[in-house]
Structure formats: C-alpha cells, structure tokens
Design an enzyme around this catalytic site. Structure first.
Site, PDB file in Angstrom:
ATOM      1  N   LYS A   1       0.804  -1.365  -0.182  1.00 56.08           N
ATOM      2  CA  LYS A   1      -0.107  -0.026   0.009  1.00 56.08           C
ATOM      3  C   LYS A   1       1.041   1.332   0.084  1.00 56.08           C
ATOM      4  O   LYS A   1       0.594   2.108  -0.667  1.00 56.08           O
ATOM      5  CB  LYS A   1      -0.829  -0.061   1.318  1.00 56.08           C
ATOM      6  CG  LYS A   1      -1.909   1.040   1.229  1.00 56.08           C
ATOM      7  CD  LYS A   1      -2.633   1.074   2.496  1.00 56.08           C
ATOM      8  CE  LYS A   1      -2.051   1.411   3.750  1.00 56.08           C
ATOM      9  NZ  LYS A   1      -3.010   1.533   5.111  1.00 56.08           N
ATOM     10  N   SER A   2       2.067   1.361   0.823  1.00 52.19           N
ATOM     11  CA  SER A   2       2.686   2.437   0.994  1.00 52.19           C
ATOM     12  C   SER A   2       3.449   2.647  -0.319  1.00 52.19           C
ATOM     13  O   SER A   2       3.489   3.896  -1.023  1.00 52.19           O
ATOM     14  CB  SER A   2       3.700   2.137   1.928  1.00 52.19           C
ATOM     15  OG  SER A   2       3.210   1.626   3.202  1.00 52.19           O
TER      16      SER A   2
ATOM     17  N   GLY B   1      -4.247   7.861   5.748  1.00 48.36           N
ATOM     18  CA  GLY B   1      -3.266   8.661   6.041  1.00 48.36           C
ATOM     19  C   GLY B   1      -2.412   9.252   4.882  1.00 48.36           C
ATOM     20  O   GLY B   1      -2.041  10.619   4.720  1.00 48.36           O
TER      21      GLY B   1
ATOM     22  N   ARG C   1      -6.806  12.619  13.223  1.00 48.26           N
ATOM     23  CA  ARG C   1      -5.189  12.030  13.058  1.00 48.26           C
ATOM     24  C   ARG C   1      -4.519  13.303  12.672  1.00 48.26           C
ATOM     25  O   ARG C   1      -5.021  14.421  12.115  1.00 48.26           O
ATOM     26  CB  ARG C   1      -5.145  11.002  11.783  1.00 48.26           C
ATOM     27  CG  ARG C   1      -5.625   9.744  12.444  1.00 48.26           C
ATOM     28  CD  ARG C   1      -6.014   8.658  11.465  1.00 48.26           C
ATOM     29  NE  ARG C   1      -4.449   8.417  10.896  1.00 48.26           N
ATOM     30  CZ  ARG C   1      -4.320   7.417   9.763  1.00 48.26           C
ATOM     31  NH1 ARG C   1      -5.432   6.982   9.415  1.00 48.26           N
ATOM     32  NH2 ARG C   1      -2.998   7.134   9.365  1.00 48.26           N
TER      33      ARG C   1
ATOM     34  N   SER D   1       4.140  12.113  12.681  1.00 46.14           N
ATOM     35  CA  SER D   1       3.724  11.301  11.611  1.00 46.14           C
ATOM     36  C   SER D   1       5.010  11.493  10.428  1.00 46.14           C
ATOM     37  O   SER D   1       5.215  12.612   9.947  1.00 46.14           O
ATOM     38  CB  SER D   1       2.422  11.497  10.811  1.00 46.14           C
ATOM     39  OG  SER D   1       2.481  10.931   9.671  1.00 46.14           O
ATOM     40  N   SER D   2       5.564  10.440  10.156  1.00 46.68           N
ATOM     41  CA  SER D   2       6.774  10.567   9.078  1.00 46.68           C
ATOM     42  C   SER D   2       5.773  10.800   7.852  1.00 46.68           C
ATOM     43  O   SER D   2       6.532  11.285   6.711  1.00 46.68           O
ATOM     44  CB  SER D   2       7.371   9.053   8.839  1.00 46.68           C
ATOM     45  OG  SER D   2       6.522   8.233   8.426  1.00 46.68           O
ATOM     46  N   GLN D   3       4.727  10.481   7.452  1.00 46.54           N
ATOM     47  CA  GLN D   3       4.021  10.858   6.147  1.00 46.54           C
ATOM     48  C   GLN D   3       3.885  12.372   5.942  1.00 46.54           C
ATOM     49  O   GLN D   3       4.067  12.741   4.813  1.00 46.54           O
ATOM     50  CB  GLN D   3       2.552  10.238   6.344  1.00 46.54           C
ATOM     51  CG  GLN D   3       2.553   8.954   6.101  1.00 46.54           C
ATOM     52  CD  GLN D   3       1.234   8.465   6.301  1.00 46.54           C
ATOM     53  OE1 GLN D   3       0.122   9.076   6.579  1.00 46.54           O
ATOM     54  NE2 GLN D   3       1.004   7.047   6.179  1.00 46.54           N
TER      55      GLN D   3
ATOM     56  N   ASP E   1       5.400  -6.189  12.767  1.00 51.65           N
ATOM     57  CA  ASP E   1       4.175  -6.863  11.943  1.00 51.65           C
ATOM     58  C   ASP E   1       4.437  -8.304  11.727  1.00 51.65           C
ATOM     59  O   ASP E   1       3.217  -8.751  11.554  1.00 51.65           O
ATOM     60  CB  ASP E   1       3.822  -5.913  10.829  1.00 51.65           C
ATOM     61  CG  ASP E   1       3.036  -4.686  11.192  1.00 51.65           C
ATOM     62  OD1 ASP E   1       2.552  -4.568  12.221  1.00 51.65           O
ATOM     63  OD2 ASP E   1       2.864  -4.134  10.174  1.00 51.65           O
TER      64      ASP E   1
ATOM     65  N   ARG F   1      -1.682  -8.196  20.459  1.00 55.94           N
ATOM     66  CA  ARG F   1      -1.098  -9.382  19.635  1.00 55.94           C
ATOM     67  C   ARG F   1      -0.148 -10.298  20.583  1.00 55.94           C
ATOM     68  O   ARG F   1      -0.275 -11.672  20.235  1.00 55.94           O
ATOM     69  CB  ARG F   1       0.040  -8.793  18.601  1.00 55.94           C
ATOM     70  CG  ARG F   1      -0.862  -8.185  17.492  1.00 55.94           C
ATOM     71  CD  ARG F   1      -0.189  -7.583  16.283  1.00 55.94           C
ATOM     72  NE  ARG F   1      -1.123  -7.250  15.328  1.00 55.94           N
ATOM     73  CZ  ARG F   1      -0.796  -6.665  14.208  1.00 55.94           C
ATOM     74  NH1 ARG F   1       0.203  -6.129  13.947  1.00 55.94           N
ATOM     75  NH2 ARG F   1      -1.911  -6.291  13.373  1.00 55.94           N
TER      76      ARG F   1
END
Ligand code: CDP
Length: 660
Positions: free
Chosen positions: A27-28, A98, A127, A173-175, A320, A351
C-alpha cells in the site's frame, strides 16, 4: 451469520508446497507511486499495484485533480497520466487514508490558484495534520477549517510553494515529512526543510526518498533533520513502475514451506526492497529456519531444517511479522524467543497475548512477558484431531499467521484449525484465503520435470536436491544405461554385437527399488551397486550401447512407466535426468531444464570426483547419434552452471519447477 460462514477451516497440505504466490502490492509503495507519477508528468503504468480502499481513494483524488487514473483489475495496474485539464475547483475525499490525506494536500499545494474542498472519515479528523498544513500555509496556501483547526474538513486555496527555509514538525507522523519531500522540487525558490523534532518510522522516509529518485526527484540529506537542494534528476523509471509486493503479506508465504515443506516462489520481491519488513526473509535465511534465494523475478523460499537450536530474535523493527514466526514456532525443533514486541499489545488487538492464547489452545507451551514471547516446540501438533478455534479478535495478522500453521503437513487432510471471523483479512489482503487455496492446489499438481544435459554439468546433484525439497521421485536415467551396459558386458556381449544385444535384452527383467527418494533400476531382481556401474570400463562403452535402437526402445518403455510408479508410491512429482528426457521420453513434461557448463569446469568437476572419464568423447557420441541425441529441447530453460554454485542452480531450478 451462520457458524459455517464465520469460520474458515484450514486444510493441511497433502503434498509439500510447490507453488508460486503473488501477494498484493504494498500500500505504501502504491500510493507513493501514484503521487510521484502525477508529479513527474507523462504516463506511468503501475504494475502489481494494490487495489484496496486506500488506493482507490488516492486514485479518485487524482482524477478530481485533473489526472487520468485508470484501474485495470485483471492486469493489476493503475495508469496515471495528465488529462490536459487543471481544475479550478474540486472536492476531495480522503477517507481514513493517512497517505492520501497528507500526500494529496501537498500535491494540491503545488497548484497556483483554485479552491479545493477536503473531507474525510471521522477517524481521519483526529489524526495529525497540523504540522503539514502549517507548513503548507507558511509556503503560501490559504486554509479555512470547517470544524476544528488544522483538521478535516477544510477549504484549501493553493498559491504554489514559495520555497526558502521551512521549519517542519513531523514528530507525530513520518508521512508529513514524506509529503513535503515529494513536492520539494516544485518550490519557486530553493527549499530548505528543517525538522523541528525527530520523526518516527524512519524506514518510510527512506522509502519515499528512494522512490523519488526512481521517479526523477533528487534531494540532499544534509543531516537526519535537514533536507535541501530539491531538484529534478534523470528518472530510472520509464513507462512502467513495478510495485513491490507487500513484504508483510509475502512473509506468510515465506513461512509456509517451513510448515508444509517444499518451496514457494514469491513473485516480485526485490533484493533491495523498499520495505522494512523484507528483513523477515533475511531472518528466515540467517537463522536456518528456511532457505531464501533472491532471484531477479522474486524470492524462492524452501524448507531447510526444522531442528534449529533455541534462538532469540528482536522483532522491534519488523514487529508486524512477529505473529508469522510465533505461530509457526511449534513445528521448529528449538524454543523460539521473540522480544521487542511490547508495543504490539496496543495494535489491532493485544497481539502478544492473543498469539499466546492461540498457541496454548493448540497445546503449545508459551512463556509470555510484557515485551516478549517464548514458544516451545510442540511435536504433538500433527496429532491434533481439531479443528481448534483460532481467536482473531478482528486482527488480520492473527488470521493469516495461524492459517499458515494450519497448513502443517497432514496427510489425512483433516483440518487442525478453524479461523474465527476470517473476513478480517480484508484489511490488507482480501484474497488471502483464495491465494492460500491456490498455492495448496498448485502444490498438489503432479509434475513431470525433465533435466537434461551433458556429462558433469551438475544434473544429478541438482535433480536430487530439488527432488528432496519437493518430495518428488528422482530418477537418474544414466544409471539405467550403465546398469544395462554392466549386465550386457557381464554376459560377454560386446558393443560391436548389436544383434546379441537385442536378444539378451529380451531376457532381462527390470524392476524398481526406491532408495532415499531416488528410484534405482533393478536388473533381474537386484540393484547393481554404484561402484560397479561407474567404472572406467562402463564409462568407455555405455555411450555405444546407449546409441542402439534396441537399447533405447527397451529403456523408453521402462522410463515412461516411472510417472505412474511415482504417483502410486505417493510422490508429489517426478524429476528425471538424462540426455533425451525433454525430447524423447517426456516431450510433454511440465518443465524442461537443460544444464550446460564450459569444458574446463566440467573436466574439473569430474577430476574432483576422482573418476577417470573422457566426458568430451561421450558427449560427442551422445550428441551425434541418430536416435534421441543429446540436444536442448526448444521449450527448455537453459541454465549455464559454470559460474554458479550448486545452491544457486538448485534455487533457479526450483523456481522453474514451481512456476510450471
Ligand atoms: O554421469 P554422467 O552424466 O556423465 O553420465 P550418465 O548420466 O550416468 O549417463 C551415462 C551415459 O548414458 C551417457 O553418456 C549417455 O551415453 C547415456 N545416456 C543416454 O543416452 N540417455 C540418457 N537419458 C541418459 C544417459
């Protein structure tokens, strides 16, 4: 929803894994590639792209902003191109994506004029956007916020980017940093980006910078917090851009051969991956849990030994993928300890405790701590009469990880696990269970593999290794000719006596014995041992006998019967090596491999084996004889083994086999 619909039963593999997996695109990478294609102008076709809500939203936004963005689901491509029209106004919806929220705002900021309305899902409204929107405002864009300051929905009136020194807060956020870097080259005067704090998820910034370079955007990274000299450079990408498969999703198919045995070719994975999670494959290889060979078109992962000694792994940077390893750990021979995973307790579910709970339900001993998990071997996993219910807690990663464990070879094909709420996989991999089914189906296909080539090219070692990995029957047809040569010479029949040969053959009874996965021809009820058929005498006369019509027809009948023999003995396929397998014995083989090597390499290999053998003479006889000469079949894959190690040849051969 009925119980049947709300659970997915996982059928174990009845044969070892032998298949190709094509995981969805990252996706990225897909969303970055879409923006960079739009920014660079011209037409770009993104191959292997991900189709998901977030990438559809990006595609819709690009269309609203005057770009062509066409999806072809069958070909898995997006075509991005300028439409020739730049809108004066548009409404953009960024959902809860995002990447779209940040990248589309930065893209719009490069426009000189117009009014753009942005809206989002409720989740996106909370966000972080402030650092980015403040920077874009400082660069000239005007904003009007309809609900809360610095958040969606808002109206943006872009005036281009003025450039100069820009203090940027990308600490949450690094975005935000990625978005500014991507548009930096469009500033009217040189831009100098100075981060006011650190940024998170540095690997994603590296991904942005590497992808920018491919698309023709350069920059200088003065320090970890300062970027300048944004410029256009020569792009390495032409009309097409290949989106890497999602490395985390690919990891499930990396783990599969560890539980099911065999080999899986994961198409599209790259050596210099842009994604941090690709390190999972290095972990598999370095720990000896699996063998990973990185080929040009993808990775081939094959089962190595399960008997690894107890090991400890730090999964902080690839967290992940920790459930992928933890779920398959019961089938390994040593205790596996995984640390650096405390933060995953606050992801889609806790998790660490959910993985532990599921492993315990499967009868596996687990030590759980705040930041780590140790999983002990569980030799009884094969005996589970199941199906044990796997709790997913709506977490896609629980579903996929334990589905892989459920594939653990079980020749009774009774499911050992059932996955609760299987639809949760749609978050990142809607077709996961279909893809797993097709990998299983492809693995169950009985394949006939022809491996041909001259003497000392490596046919035997490669064929044996591939057969062992895949659970296929190995047949060395050279040994057939050698055995008959031995039998004929033993009875005083000389190579010059062709009539005597056919008479004597009629009295021979052939059979088959299986030794370590290889079929050996029996002559009149016994296997003639290697030391008797690999002598100087046999070497010098075998090719003369092998050129005779009577010998070849006698042997052909026996060799073609090997396919049914392999099936009846339960092998997953047949690998037959020789000189004429692809041309004469199995002209319809599923895959044909022709090995060759230069003269010096072959002579050196033979000398190393300590055998006196005039291989060039035999090759000459074999390739010039009238019947079934040694020749590369037209549809064979030719591999020159001179400069490759045995492992490299095996990896390439395995990839060809599982692809067929
Ligand atoms: O070990 P190397 O590869 O040198 O030879 P081999 O596979 O044991 O085969 C010995 C001989 O059998 C070859 O030189 C050929 O003359 C003959 N042969 C053949 O004619 N057709 C085959 N399919 C396999 C072997």
């Amino acid at each position: 929803m009925s119980e049947a619909e709300n659970f997915q039963l996982v059928r174990p593999f009845s044969k070892k894994c032998a298949a190709v997996a094509v995981p969805p695109g990252s996706k990225s990478v897909t969303n970055r590639a879409m923006v960079l294609s739009a920014l660079r102008g011209g037409e770009t076709v993104l191959r292997g792209a991900l189709f998901s809500r977030d990438t559809e939203i990006m595609s819709d936004c690009l269309r609203s902003l005057g770009f062509v963005s066409e999806r072809d689901s069958a070909a898995r491509t997006f075509r991005i191109a300028p439409s020739g029209k730049k809108p004066e106004a548009a409404k953009l919806f960024v959902g809860n994506a995002g990447t779209v929220a940040r990248f589309a705002s930065a893209l719009v900021a490069t426009f000189d004029g117009g009014e753009f309305i942005f809206d989002s899902d409720d989740e996106m409204k909370v966000r972080p956007m402030k650092g980015l929107l403040e920077a874009l405002k400082e660069q000239g864009s005007e904003f009007e916020f309809f609900e809360r300051e610095w958040s969606f929905p808002f109206k943006m009136s872009p005036r281009g980017l003025k450039g100069g020194t820009l203090a940027l807060d990308a600490s949450v956020s690094s975005q935000i940093l990625s978005a500014i870097l991507m548009v930096g080259a469009f500033a009217k005067s040189p831009l100098d980006v100075v981060l006011s704090g650190e940024t998170v998820s540095r690997p994603f910034v590296d991904m942005t910078i590497k992808m920018m370079e491919s698309f023709g955007f350069g920059l200088d990274e003065i320090s970890k917090s300062r970027f300048s000299n944004f410029r256009r450079i020569e792009p390495s990408v032409g009309e097409f851009y290949d989106v890497e498969p999602d490395a985390t999703a690919a990891g499930y198919f990396g783990a599969l051969p560890v539980v099911a045995g065999g080999a899986c070719f994961i198409a599209g994975l790259k050596k210099d991956s842009l994604q941090g999670d690709s390190a999972f494959f290095d972990l598999l290889q370095e720990s000896g849990i699996a063998r990973v060979d990185k080929l040009d078109e993808g990775f081939i992962v094959s089962s190595e030994t399960r008997d690894i000694s107890p090991r400890e792994f730090d999964f902080k940077d690839i967290s992940d993928t920790f459930p992928t390893l933890a779920a398959i750990a019961p089938v390994l021979g040593g205790k596996i300890s995984i640390c650096g995973i405390g933060h995953t307790r606050r992801q889609e579910c806790d998790r660490v405790s959910t993985v532990a709970e599921n492993l315990r339900a499967l009868g596996t001993k687990v030590d759980e701590k705040e930041d780590s998990l140790s999983v002990y071997p569980n030799p009884d996993i094969a005996k589970i009469s199941g199906p044990v219910e796997i709790k997913t807690r709506f977490d896609h990663r629980m579903a996929m990880s334990f589905a892989v464990l459920g594939c653990f070879e079980g020749f009774d094909s009774k499911p050992r696990v059932k996955i609760e709420d299987p639809k949760c996989v749609s978050k990142t991999y809607p077709n996961f269970f279909d893809d797993l089914d097709s990998v299983r189906e492809s693995s169950e296909k009985f394949r006939i593999v022809a491996v041909d080539g001259g003497a000392a090219v490596g046919k035997s070692s490669v064929s044996k290794a591939c057969s062992k990995t895949l659970g296929y029957l190995h047949v060395d047809t050279g040994a057939h000719y050698r055995t008959l040569t031995y039998g004929l010479l033993e009875e005083g029949i000389l190579p010059s006596d062709e009539n005597g040969v056919s008479e004597r053959l009629a009295s021979f009874t052939l059979g088959t014995a299986v030794e370590n996965g290889s079929a050996r021809m029996t002559l009149n009820g016994r296997v003639v041992p290697d030391e008797l058929i690999r002598t100087k005498t046999i070497n010098s006369s075998v090719s003369i006998f092998a050129a005779m019509q009577s010998v070849r027809s006698f042997v052909k009948k026996y060799q073609t019967s090997m396919a049914d023999f392999a099936k009846s003995e339960g092998f997953g396929g047949l690998i037959m090596e020789g000189r004429d397998i692809g041309n004469a014995i199995f002209p319809n083989a599923d895959v044909k491999i022709f090995l060759c090597a230069d003269e010096a390499t072959r002579a050196a290999r033979r000398a190393k084996e300590g055998i006196s053998d005039s291989i060039s003479e035999r090759d000459k006889l074999d390739s010039t004889r009238k019947i079934s000469p040694l020749k590369c079949a037209e549809d064979a894959v030719k591999i020159d083994t001179s400069k490759l190690s045995k492992d490299e040849v095996v990896a390439r051969a395995l990839a060809e086999i599982v692809k067929s």
